[in-house]
Design a protein around this motif. Structure first.
Motif, PDB file in Angstrom:
ATOM      1  N   THR A  29      -5.358   1.165   5.365  1.00 20.70           N
ATOM      2  CA  THR A  29      -5.021   0.982   3.950  1.00 20.70           C
ATOM      3  C   THR A  29      -4.531   2.317   3.395  1.00 20.70           C
ATOM      4  O   THR A  29      -4.869   3.390   3.908  1.00 20.70           O
ATOM      5  CB  THR A  29      -6.249   0.521   3.153  1.00 20.70           C
ATOM      6  N   THR A  30      -3.687   2.233   2.338  1.00 25.61           N
ATOM      7  CA  THR A  30      -3.190   3.460   1.712  1.00 25.61           C
ATOM      8  C   THR A  30      -3.589   3.462   0.230  1.00 25.61           C
ATOM      9  O   THR A  30      -3.662   2.400  -0.397  1.00 25.61           O
ATOM     10  CB  THR A  30      -1.655   3.583   1.828  1.00 25.61           C
ATOM     11  N   ALA A  31      -3.797   4.664  -0.285  1.00 26.89           N
ATOM     12  CA  ALA A  31      -4.216   4.799  -1.686  1.00 26.89           C
ATOM     13  C   ALA A  31      -3.167   4.237  -2.636  1.00 26.89           C
ATOM     14  O   ALA A  31      -3.489   3.733  -3.721  1.00 26.89           O
ATOM     15  CB  ALA A  31      -4.491   6.267  -2.000  1.00 26.89           C
ATOM     16  N   GLY A  38     -10.751  -2.194  -2.918  1.00 25.70           N
ATOM     17  CA  GLY A  38      -9.938  -2.463  -1.731  1.00 25.70           C
ATOM     18  C   GLY A  38      -8.462  -2.518  -2.066  1.00 25.70           C
ATOM     19  O   GLY A  38      -8.053  -2.212  -3.192  1.00 25.70           O
ATOM     20  N   PRO A  39      -7.642  -2.936  -1.085  1.00 22.84           N
ATOM     21  CA  PRO A  39      -6.190  -2.951  -1.306  1.00 22.84           C
ATOM     22  C   PRO A  39      -5.715  -4.193  -2.080  1.00 22.84           C
ATOM     23  O   PRO A  39      -6.393  -5.219  -2.091  1.00 22.84           O
ATOM     24  CB  PRO A  39      -5.625  -2.973   0.114  1.00 22.84           C
ATOM     25  N   PHE A  40      -4.566  -4.081  -2.704  1.00 24.22           N
ATOM     26  CA  PHE A  40      -3.807  -5.184  -3.315  1.00 24.22           C
ATOM     27  C   PHE A  40      -3.622  -6.298  -2.275  1.00 24.22           C
ATOM     28  O   PHE A  40      -3.208  -6.035  -1.141  1.00 24.22           O
ATOM     29  CB  PHE A  40      -2.468  -4.586  -3.769  1.00 24.22           C
ATOM     30  N   GLY A  41      -3.939  -7.542  -2.653  1.00 23.76           N
ATOM     31  CA  GLY A  41      -3.813  -8.656  -1.708  1.00 23.76           C
ATOM     32  C   GLY A  41      -2.402  -8.821  -1.165  1.00 23.76           C
ATOM     33  O   GLY A  41      -2.210  -9.214  -0.015  1.00 23.76           O
ATOM     34  N   GLY A  42      -1.401  -8.511  -1.994  1.00 19.35           N
ATOM     35  CA  GLY A  42      -0.018  -8.656  -1.559  1.00 19.35           C
ATOM     36  C   GLY A  42       0.323  -7.730  -0.401  1.00 19.35           C
ATOM     37  O   GLY A  42       1.093  -8.097   0.496  1.00 19.35           O
ATOM     38  N   ARG A 145      -3.954   0.811  -9.290  1.00 17.98           N
ATOM     39  CA  ARG A 145      -3.025   1.748  -8.688  1.00 17.98           C
ATOM     40  C   ARG A 145      -1.765   1.092  -8.128  1.00 17.98           C
ATOM     41  O   ARG A 145      -0.660   1.614  -8.277  1.00 17.98           O
ATOM     42  CB  ARG A 145      -3.785   2.527  -7.589  1.00 17.98           C
ATOM     43  N   TRP A 146      -1.911  -0.070  -7.463  1.00 12.95           N
ATOM     44  CA  TRP A 146      -0.763  -0.690  -6.794  1.00 12.95           C
ATOM     45  C   TRP A 146       0.344  -1.057  -7.770  1.00 12.95           C
ATOM     46  O   TRP A 146       1.513  -1.116  -7.384  1.00 12.95           O
ATOM     47  CB  TRP A 146      -1.188  -1.908  -5.982  1.00 12.95           C
TER      48      TRP A 146
END
Lengths: 272, 272
Positions: A29-31, A38-42, A145-146
């Motif tokens: 995963t990236t910041a 956690g990360p953006f689902g997309g 953030r995303w």
């Protein structure tokens, strides 16, 4: 709207995958694409699709993708196993699984195909909208953030409309990657999950909500998709039913010249 | 509309599964649900779901189901492996695979959940239709055997409307099992795939067409679904886009008292 990037696009960085043999790849995963947790689902959906797209046995272009968000994806490394379960003359079926420390985080299936010319008709119509250039972009909240990786220009049901109950959950916006990036299947996949949860708009407030299953039908092949370039996409989404802690929403993503690039559906958990 | 059956309902016969250990079951296709080639896709989807529903580790009710028709299902026996890939406090994710002689014929994923009370709203409206009792049933053509297991009363876009091109692909009908049968999740699943391909209606003629991927979102839990009894369901479907040999169609299935039982989406191959 092309910009010159001095380094790899954040989306391409997030989609970096390293083959470790037998259809298995690893990534992290990236910041840049972090969600509240956690990360953006997309980006997860785009990563699952990428594992099949880059598989040495891949046939044709994606026609459908279903991603099930089985549990939270932790920040850090992950492993994806992409397996062609059946390959026919012109279609190929995939089962894809993301694990972290041996625990399943995300599952997916996909259908790929060598698409042939056929009779063509788009039965639905794009939503009415002024040109992207005449709509002001709205930045997302800093703690998500995303969203800073997208230029979002809301035509209807924008972020500032999450303010008091309303009877219609429709959001329509112009969206493109920021910085601009030529659209491809992973980029389009991520955009299909970029709508905030429809329950926010109906209830006029944020609440706990998360996608449990996302399905995308791709209506273009790679050649046609490449004609989109980095133009903004006209995207619209609306819910059907909310009840017993789940609701569904359906979306259309329209490209250059009024081409329907993808239709997308998802079911989300919510708590109100 | 209840009838007294002197033996098991054909749907229950088609869904008979024998556990052979470790989440694996075996079954066989039945002549009652035969399509032109192989079984009706809806019965295959219902069978895949049943393998998870009857699994000893099953948690809650289905929220979503995606079935990918990877290849033809041959008449005869099949094996289904249903695997809970992840079980959380209130949700459970499934990967399901049907094989015949070791070759994958169908894959599926499903999300099950213990559903809790929440805010409720149905944003879409049911289609206008007279009561089921005031519409005449239309028998399907004899060579499509599975259709005789349904009482279909077309309100719009019926079988006799496959006659000359039209601009709208909408079909709306009252449908129930024939003989009548109390609706449950497998029964509802099969009904979600009971619409003939939308391309037939647009083009005014039959052509080669087949579902490659079907997704269903269930909007009721088992208790609410049981209130439907064996009443007819008001079902409506429409296509979004046809092109490059594939098209998608979306459906709504409405139950007693205007309750939205399920929304369903699928992408089909076609040749015109």
């Amino acid at each position: 709207m092309t910009r010159t990037a001095t380094s790899a696009h954040p989306l391409d960085v997030a989609l970096e995958l390293e083959p470790v043999g037998d259809g298995t790849v690893t990534g992290r995963t990236t910041a840049a694409y972090a969600n509240m947790v956690g990360p953006f689902g997309g980006i997860t959906a785009a990563t699952m699709l990428s594992a099949a797209l880059r598989h040495p046995e891949r046939l044709g272009d994606p026609v459908s993708l279903t991603v099930n968000f089985a549990g939270p994806v932790a920040d850090g490394p992950f492993t994806i196993d992409a397996r062609p379960t059946r390959t026919n003359n012109s279609t190929q079926h995939w089962t894809i699984e993301m694990t972290q420390d041996g625990v399943v985080a995300t599952t997916a299936t996909a259908v790929f195909a060598l698409r042939r010319d056929s009779w063509t008709s788009t039965e639905v119509a794009p939503p009415a909208a002024p040109g992207a250039e005449s709509v002001e972009p709205t930045p997302g909240p800093e703690f998500i953030r995303w969203m800073s990786n997208y230029d979002m220009r809301f035509v209807d049901g924008g972020l500032t409309d999450i303010d008091g109950e309303r009877g219609d959950s429709t959001t329509t916006l112009w969206i493109r990657d920021n910085p601009a990036r030529a659209l491809d299947f992973p980029g389009l996949t991520a955009m299909c999950d970029s709508f905030y949860p429809r329950v926010f708009l109906r209830r006029g407030q944020m609440c706990p909500a998360g996608t449990v299953s996302l399905t995308i039908y791709f209506h273009v092949d790679a050649d046609t998709l490449s004609e989109q370039g980095d133009d903004a996409v006209l995207a619209t989404a609306r819910a059907q039913h909310f009840g017993r802690s789940y609701f569904d929403q359906s979306a259309e993503l329209w490209g250059r010249g009024g081409a329907l690039l993808a239709t997308s559906h998802q079911v989300m958990y919510f708590k109100v």
